[in-house]
Design a protein around this motif. Structure first.
Motif, short mmCIF file in Angstrom:
data_model
loop_
_atom_site.label_atom_id
_atom_site.label_comp_id
_atom_site.label_asym_id
_atom_site.label_seq_id
_atom_site.Cartn_x
_atom_site.Cartn_y
_atom_site.Cartn_z
N TYR A 1 18.56 32.18 14.64
CA TYR A 1 19.26 32.52 13.40
C TYR A 1 18.30 33.04 12.34
O TYR A 1 18.66 33.93 11.56
CB TYR A 1 20.06 31.32 12.88
N LEU A 2 17.09 32.53 12.30
CA LEU A 2 16.11 33.04 11.35
C LEU A 2 15.80 34.51 11.64
O LEU A 2 15.80 35.35 10.73
CB LEU A 2 14.82 32.21 11.41
N ILE A 3 15.61 34.83 12.91
CA ILE A 3 15.31 36.21 13.30
C ILE A 3 16.48 37.14 12.97
O ILE A 3 16.28 38.28 12.54
CB ILE A 3 14.98 36.27 14.81
N GLN A 4 17.70 36.64 13.13
CA GLN A 4 18.88 37.46 12.86
C GLN A 4 19.23 37.54 11.37
O GLN A 4 20.14 38.27 11.00
CB GLN A 4 20.08 36.92 13.63
N GLY A 5 18.51 36.80 10.56
CA GLY A 5 18.80 36.82 9.13
C GLY A 5 20.00 35.98 8.73
O GLY A 5 20.53 36.14 7.63
N GLU A 6 20.44 35.11 9.60
CA GLU A 6 21.56 34.21 9.33
C GLU A 6 21.00 32.91 8.75
O GLU A 6 20.91 31.88 9.41
CB GLU A 6 22.34 33.94 10.62
N TYR A 7 20.63 32.97 7.46
CA TYR A 7 19.84 31.90 6.86
C TYR A 7 20.61 30.60 6.65
O TYR A 7 20.01 29.53 6.72
CB TYR A 7 19.21 32.39 5.56
N GLU A 8 21.89 30.67 6.45
CA GLU A 8 22.66 29.44 6.30
C GLU A 8 22.66 28.67 7.62
O GLU A 8 22.43 27.45 7.64
CB GLU A 8 24.10 29.74 5.87
N PHE A 9 22.90 29.38 8.72
CA PHE A 9 22.86 28.74 10.03
C PHE A 9 21.45 28.28 10.37
O PHE A 9 21.24 27.22 10.97
CB PHE A 9 23.40 29.65 11.13
N PHE A 10 20.46 29.11 10.01
CA PHE A 10 19.07 28.71 10.23
C PHE A 10 18.79 27.36 9.59
O PHE A 10 18.26 26.45 10.23
CB PHE A 10 18.09 29.75 9.67
N ASN A 11 19.14 27.22 8.32
CA ASN A 11 18.87 25.97 7.61
C ASN A 11 19.59 24.79 8.25
O ASN A 11 19.01 23.71 8.38
CB ASN A 11 19.26 26.09 6.14
#
Length: 82
Positions: A13-23
């Protein structure tokens, strides 16, 4: 095993720019890794969080997270192959 899965999901998710899911997944991975003492996952998640802090422009937080990650790696003898 959940710690590993959450760690890999957070990285994706970090790589995809999906920061809410990353967190969300980074916090889950860290929580499970701390519970069962999977220290290389803790180190990796802290590194990922450091990368995210850089993306957000928070260099001081990034430095703290990277330092903590490196300290865990050092404390538990994790090192690159020679």
């Amino acid at each position: 095993m959940l710690a590993y899965a959450y760690c890999h999901l957070s990285a994706a998710y970090l790589i995809q720019g999906e920061y809410e899911f990353f967190n969300q997944y980074a916090e889950r991975a860290l929580r499970y890794a701390e519970e069962v003492e999977i220290n290389h996952v803790r180190a990796d998640v802290l590194r990922q969080k450091g990368q995210y802090a850089i993306l957000k422009g928070n260099l001081e937080q990034a430095e703290e997270l990277f330092s903590e990650s490196l300290q865990i790696a050092h404390d538990f003898g994790f090192q690159a192959d020679e």
